[in-house]
Design a protein around this motif. Structure first.
Motif, PDB file in Angstrom:
ATOM      1  N   ALA A   1       5.585  -5.928  -1.633  1.00  0.00           N
ATOM      2  CA  ALA A   1       5.624  -4.484  -2.117  1.00  0.00           C
ATOM      3  C   ALA A   1       4.306  -4.087  -1.062  1.00  0.00           C
ATOM      4  O   ALA A   1       4.374  -2.875  -0.376  1.00  0.00           O
ATOM      5  CB  ALA A   1       5.097  -4.458  -3.561  1.00  0.00           C
TER       6      ALA A   1
ATOM      7  N   SER B   1       4.614  -1.731   3.014  1.00  0.00           N
ATOM      8  CA  SER B   1       4.468  -0.250   2.566  1.00  0.00           C
ATOM      9  C   SER B   1       3.718   0.277   4.013  1.00  0.00           C
ATOM     10  O   SER B   1       3.170  -0.481   4.855  1.00  0.00           O
ATOM     11  CB  SER B   1       3.329  -0.153   1.360  1.00  0.00           C
ATOM     12  N   ARG B   2       3.938   1.586   4.159  1.00  0.00           N
ATOM     13  CA  ARG B   2       3.338   2.244   5.103  1.00  0.00           C
ATOM     14  C   ARG B   2       1.892   2.677   5.176  1.00  0.00           C
ATOM     15  O   ARG B   2       1.404   2.327   6.150  1.00  0.00           O
ATOM     16  CB  ARG B   2       4.197   3.816   5.156  1.00  0.00           C
TER      17      ARG B   2
END
Length: 403
Positions: free
Chosen positions: A23, A27-28
């Motif tokens: 996760a 992620s950005r």
């Protein structure tokens, strides 16, 4: 549901670690987090290079000689004879044909004189700021004495017997390596450990952590999150190491070279990775405990400040004991869990013994599990309100049913 289908603590921790790792890694926000430290490093390198160039340009060793023609030529020749023996202790000399007073020569446009020498070979005078007079009086007197001598003095040849190093030089060099290792370890831990706290606060806000706490043991949740964050941190360190290596290849010999540690670079780097992992897990477990005690982001910031200040204190404790190996303060910093990674990494740079590191890593791992267990207990009591009220039926994550 059968007891045989219940996840063990380590299996549950592995599930949580895998979930959090994927996760965060994809992620950005993590991409921007990786790029964040590179900009200050780049700007600092540019500023340091420009500052060094400006300092070199601003510093001058040029001294103007305003004497009679014969005396000025004699000064230049004497300086040339002395240079092989004295070297950079001598100033650069330049004959000035100006008829202006010495203080005006110092301020001439387009010139960059540090001092002006006038008078005669028997009685030279220096016009300069007081600091420059203190620096150049001795060398100018030496040059004038040799210039006024009718005999050229012969200097005996000095035979050199070079050695690789001395005990004192070796100790001093290894202390530099120990200090650099401690500083890098501290900066990485402080930069990366905050992710643990922010991730926990976010999951508390959207109630994800309560679902996990109801499904699996809380200490497994804590351990899984710590391992996931540690894995993410290693990815970040790898990216920064590649960027640093590229900068090092471009800079070449311009970067300072650290002396080799006592255990050699391969073992020193390996211990550095191990002590970073232990230090990160110890600090991360404290941050998780803080996140469990805090109900809002403001409370998290308030409670995390003492831990951050305490981490600075333990870093200073370990740094102050570098020069006193085996002293009570050094032994205390090696045993105290939060300062132990810093103190033991310094030992890896200064001592060739391996057994203290095995003992220290085992002790730090034990402290990690103790911190996780205490933090999980505090978190469970505050989030779940009681030890049993929120307990779920045994089963897999996502398949639990409240009693």
């Amino acid at each position: 549901m059968s007891d045989t289908t219940r996840l063990t603590r380590f299996e549950a921790a592995r599930v949580v670690a895998r979930r959090d790792f994927h996760a965060i890694l994809f992620s950005r926000a993590f991409l921007f987090f990786l790029l964040g430290p590179l900009f200050p490093i780049l700007i600092g390198a540019l500023a340091g290079g420009i500052g060094g160039q400006v300092q070199r340009d601003a510093t001058t060793r040029l001294v103007a000689v305003v004497m009679s023609e014969a005396d000025a030529e004699a000064m230049i020749e004497a300086r040339a004879r002395l240079a092989p023996q004295v070297g950079r202790a001598l100033p650069e000399l330049a004959i000035s044909r100006s008829s202006a007073p010495p203080d005006k020569i110092l301020r001439e446009t387009g010139r960059n004189y540090a001092a002006v020498v006038t008078g005669t070979l028997d009685a030279p005078e220096i016009t300069a700021p007081q600091e420059a007079i203190a620096i150049w009086s001795g060398p100018i007197a030496m040059i004038a004495a040799h210039a006024g001598s009718s005999e050229v003095q012969a200097y005996p040849a000095v035979a050199g017997r070079p050695v690789a190093t001395s005990r004192a030089a070796e100790r001093s060099d290894r202390i530099r390596t120990a200090q650099a290792g401690q500083l890098i370890l501290f900066l990485l831990m402080m930069l990366l450990a905050g992710m643990v706290l922010s991730n926990l606060v976010e999951e508390k806000a959207n109630k994800v952590i309560e679902v996990l706490a109801a499904a699996i043991p809380m200490d497994a949740v804590f351990l899984g999150k710590l391992v996931a964050m540690l894995g993410v941190s290693f990815v970040g360190i790898a990216v920064w190491a590649v960027a640093g290596g590229a900068i090092g290849l471009l800079a070449g010999n311009a970067l300072p070279q650290l002396p080799e540690p006592a255990l050699g670079w391969p073992l020193f780097v390996a211990f550095g990775i191990a002590y970073f992992a232990m230090g990160y897990l110890l600090l991360g477990s404290l941050f998780l405990t803080i996140g469990g005690m805090a109900a809002t982001v403001r409370e998290v910031q308030t409670l995390s400040m003492p831990v951050t200040m305490a981490q600075l204190l333990v870093f200073f404790l370990a740094a102050s004991s570098i020069t006193r190996p085996g002293s009570p303060i050094e032994l205390f910093s090696a045993v105290f869990p939060l300062s132990s990674p810093f103190a033991m990494l310094a030992r890896a740079a200064q001592s060739e013994a391996l057994w203290p590191h095995a003992l220290a890593l085992a002790w730090q791992a034990l402290c990690v599990f103790a911190f996780v267990r205490v933090g999980a207990t505090i978190f469970r009591r505050r989030v779940m309100k009681s030890g049993k009220a929120g307990r779920a039926v045994k089963g897999h994550v996502g398949e639990t049913k409240p009693v």
